[in-house]
Design a protein around this motif. Structure first.
Motif, PDB file in Angstrom:
ATOM      1  N   LEU A 223      -9.945  42.251 -30.489  1.00  0.00           N
ATOM      2  CA  LEU A 223     -10.946  41.505 -29.713  1.00  0.00           C
ATOM      3  C   LEU A 223     -10.723  41.597 -28.206  1.00  0.00           C
ATOM      4  CD1 LEU A 223     -13.456  39.693 -29.791  1.00  0.00           C
ATOM      5  CD2 LEU A 223     -11.911  37.718 -29.772  1.00  0.00           C
ATOM      6  N   THR A 224      -9.470  41.632 -27.796  1.00  0.00           N
ATOM      7  CA  THR A 224      -9.197  41.689 -26.353  1.00  0.00           C
ATOM      8  C   THR A 224      -9.373  43.113 -25.808  1.00  0.00           C
ATOM      9  OG1 THR A 224      -6.859  42.029 -26.828  1.00  0.00           O
ATOM     10  CG2 THR A 224      -7.551  39.754 -26.431  1.00  0.00           C
ATOM     11  N   ARG A 225      -9.805  44.042 -26.660  1.00  0.00           N
ATOM     12  CA  ARG A 225      -9.913  45.461 -26.289  1.00  0.00           C
ATOM     13  C   ARG A 225      -8.630  45.954 -25.648  1.00  0.00           C
ATOM     14  NH1 ARG A 225     -15.381  47.179 -26.202  1.00  0.00           N
ATOM     15  NH2 ARG A 225     -16.874  45.480 -25.982  1.00  0.00           N
ATOM     16  N   PRO A 226      -7.513  45.796 -26.346  1.00  0.00           N
ATOM     17  CA  PRO A 226      -6.253  46.246 -25.758  1.00  0.00           C
ATOM     18  C   PRO A 226      -6.222  47.759 -25.672  1.00  0.00           C
ATOM     19  CG  PRO A 226      -5.925  45.675 -28.042  1.00  0.00           C
ATOM     20  CD  PRO A 226      -7.348  45.313 -27.721  1.00  0.00           C
ATOM     21  N   ASP A 227      -5.529  48.278 -24.674  1.00  0.00           N
ATOM     22  CA  ASP A 227      -5.383  49.730 -24.565  1.00  0.00           C
ATOM     23  C   ASP A 227      -4.506  50.243 -25.697  1.00  0.00           C
ATOM     24  OD1 ASP A 227      -6.773  49.585 -22.208  1.00  0.00           O
ATOM     25  OD2 ASP A 227      -4.969  49.310 -21.012  1.00  0.00           O
ATOM     26  N   VAL A 228      -3.518  49.432 -26.051  1.00  0.00           N
ATOM     27  CA  VAL A 228      -2.533  49.863 -27.044  1.00  0.00           C
ATOM     28  C   VAL A 228      -2.384  48.783 -28.107  1.00  0.00           C
ATOM     29  CG1 VAL A 228      -0.179  50.699 -27.420  1.00  0.00           C
ATOM     30  CG2 VAL A 228      -1.253  50.992 -25.175  1.00  0.00           C
ATOM     31  N   VAL A 229      -2.396  49.210 -29.376  1.00  0.00           N
ATOM     32  CA  VAL A 229      -2.138  48.283 -30.485  1.00  0.00           C
ATOM     33  C   VAL A 229      -0.841  48.710 -31.170  1.00  0.00           C
ATOM     34  CG1 VAL A 229      -2.945  47.431 -32.719  1.00  0.00           C
ATOM     35  CG2 VAL A 229      -4.585  47.793 -30.866  1.00  0.00           C
ATOM     36  N   PHE A 230       0.092  47.783 -31.276  1.00  0.00           N
ATOM     37  CA  PHE A 230       1.334  48.027 -32.006  1.00  0.00           C
ATOM     38  C   PHE A 230       1.220  47.382 -33.374  1.00  0.00           C
ATOM     39  CE2 PHE A 230       2.686  48.440 -27.613  1.00  0.00           C
ATOM     40  CZ  PHE A 230       3.509  49.557 -27.676  1.00  0.00           C
ATOM     41  N   ALA A 231       1.457  48.166 -34.414  1.00  0.00           N
ATOM     42  CA  ALA A 231       1.337  47.652 -35.775  1.00  0.00           C
ATOM     43  C   ALA A 231       2.679  47.841 -36.476  1.00  0.00           C
ATOM     44  CB  ALA A 231       0.229  48.387 -36.519  1.00  0.00           C
ATOM     45  N   ASP A 232       3.293  46.727 -36.893  1.00  0.00           N
ATOM     46  CA  ASP A 232       4.617  46.756 -37.505  1.00  0.00           C
ATOM     47  C   ASP A 232       4.463  46.599 -39.015  1.00  0.00           C
ATOM     48  OD1 ASP A 232       7.277  46.621 -38.064  1.00  0.00           O
ATOM     49  OD2 ASP A 232       7.701  44.847 -36.851  1.00  0.00           O
ATOM     50  N   GLU A 233       4.599  47.685 -39.760  1.00  0.00           N
ATOM     51  CA  GLU A 233       4.425  47.663 -41.224  1.00  0.00           C
ATOM     52  C   GLU A 233       3.152  46.904 -41.604  1.00  0.00           C
ATOM     53  OE1 GLU A 233       6.232  49.158 -43.506  1.00  0.00           O
ATOM     54  OE2 GLU A 233       8.196  49.507 -42.631  1.00  0.00           O
ATOM     55  N   PRO A 234       1.996  47.289 -41.057  1.00  0.00           N
ATOM     56  CA  PRO A 234       0.794  46.462 -41.242  1.00  0.00           C
ATOM     57  C   PRO A 234       0.352  46.363 -42.698  1.00  0.00           C
ATOM     58  CG  PRO A 234       0.187  48.579 -40.321  1.00  0.00           C
ATOM     59  CD  PRO A 234       1.692  48.513 -40.286  1.00  0.00           C
ATOM     60  N   THR A 235       0.784  47.314 -43.539  1.00  0.00           N
ATOM     61  CA  THR A 235       0.351  47.280 -44.932  1.00  0.00           C
ATOM     62  C   THR A 235       1.481  46.855 -45.861  1.00  0.00           C
ATOM     63  OG1 THR A 235       0.885  49.630 -45.172  1.00  0.00           O
ATOM     64  CG2 THR A 235      -1.368  49.078 -44.546  1.00  0.00           C
ATOM     65  N   GLY A 236       2.603  46.451 -45.285  1.00  0.00           N
ATOM     66  CA  GLY A 236       3.786  46.131 -46.083  1.00  0.00           C
ATOM     67  C   GLY A 236       3.566  45.048 -47.115  1.00  0.00           C
TER      68      GLY A 236
END
Ligand code: ADP
Ligand code: ADP
Length: 232
Positions: A157-170
């Motif tokens: 939503l904040t339109r971040p330039d970079v998204v960090f995903a830590d084991e998002p499907t874990g």
């Protein structure tokens, strides 16, 4: 152009007998709009790399540039501001606030930053994520996949330039995990977002444009265009 660029990162925990070299001179660039997976055995330094790139943890030496800003050497206040403005986070554990509705969770980072949500953009994200009829639900009323979609909406939503995903499907079953990974890939392809994901799961990594292998605190090569994807 690079969205995130790291040069000669060194990070050591402890001293003497308990010294652990978590990052041993790591240099890596993440191109704007690329979806990168970081893989490696447990203890290889994946979390340390991700946390230092995101400005959640400091390095002993080396330089990290996010967009056009050098973040190594920034104060905690500057880092917090940068994270709020340019970085989104998605965690294995969703990290939703249990007492807030899906909608309230999604807009929380903007509220904390004192900004109003862009309602059109919010509607679009919610539509893409299929959350339209779930906005007034609290996390415990949602399935794991829906909770992670709320976390993805919050991150985008904040339109971040970079998204960090830590084991998002874990914590997700494979079908729901596949949905979330497709969405991450779409946000890279269609919105030009740079996505940096840590995962143990080769199937999850196959959604990325690039897979980077870490071993014992050092980069151990990479796979470009891991597998042509038929999903999406
Ligand atoms: P991964 O995410 O690949 O499992 P980590 O980055 O968590 O790896 O850890 C890399 C190494 O640094 C490991 O040997 C781990 O035990 C050590 N480590 C991580 N965090 C700390 C800490 N806060 N204090 C001491 N050692 C740590
Ligand atoms: P772990 O790697 O131990 O499972 P998490 O992935 O939940 O832990 O969190 C990793 C790091 O990110 C922690 O150092 C934590 O302080 C930080 N963190 C957790 N949630 C948020 C958040 N919503 N915003 C910013 N940082 C967070």
């Amino acid at each position: 152009a690079s969205a995130v660029s790291a040069r000669n990162l060194i990070k050591t925990y402890g001293t003497g007998d308990t010294e652990v070299h978590a990052l041993k001179n790591v240099s890596i660039d993440f191109a704007v709009g690329a979806f990168t997976a970081i893989m490696g055995p447990s203890g290889s330094g994946k979390s340390t790399l991700m946390h230092t790139l995101a400005g959640l943890d400091t390095v002993d030496s080396g330089e990290i540039v996010v967009g056009n800003q050098t973040i190594t050497g920034m104060s905690d206040n500057q880092l917090t501001k940068l994270r709020r403005q340019r970085i989104g986070f998605i965690f294995q554990s969703f990290n939703l606030v249990p007492t807030l509705t899906a909608h309230q969770n999604i807009v929380l980072p903007l509220e904390l930053a004192g900004t109003r949500p862009d309602e059109a953009w919010l509607k679009e994200i919610v539509g893409i994520l299929g959350l339209g009829d779930r906005l007034s639900h609290k996390p415990h009323q949602l399935s794991g996949g829906q909770q992670q979609r709320v976390a993805v909406a919050r991150a985008l939503l904040t339109r971040p330039d970079v998204v960090f995903a830590d084991e998002p499907t874990g914590a997700l079953d494979s079908a729901t995990g596949a949905e979330v990974l497709s969405l991450l890939r779409r946000s890279a392809r269609e919105m030009g977002q740079t996505i940096i994901m840590v995962t143990h799961d080769p199937n999850a990594a196959s959604y990325a444009d690039r897979v980077v292998l870490l071993d014992d605190g050092a980069l151990h090569g990479e796979l470009l265009d891991p597998t042509p994807q038929t999903v999406l």
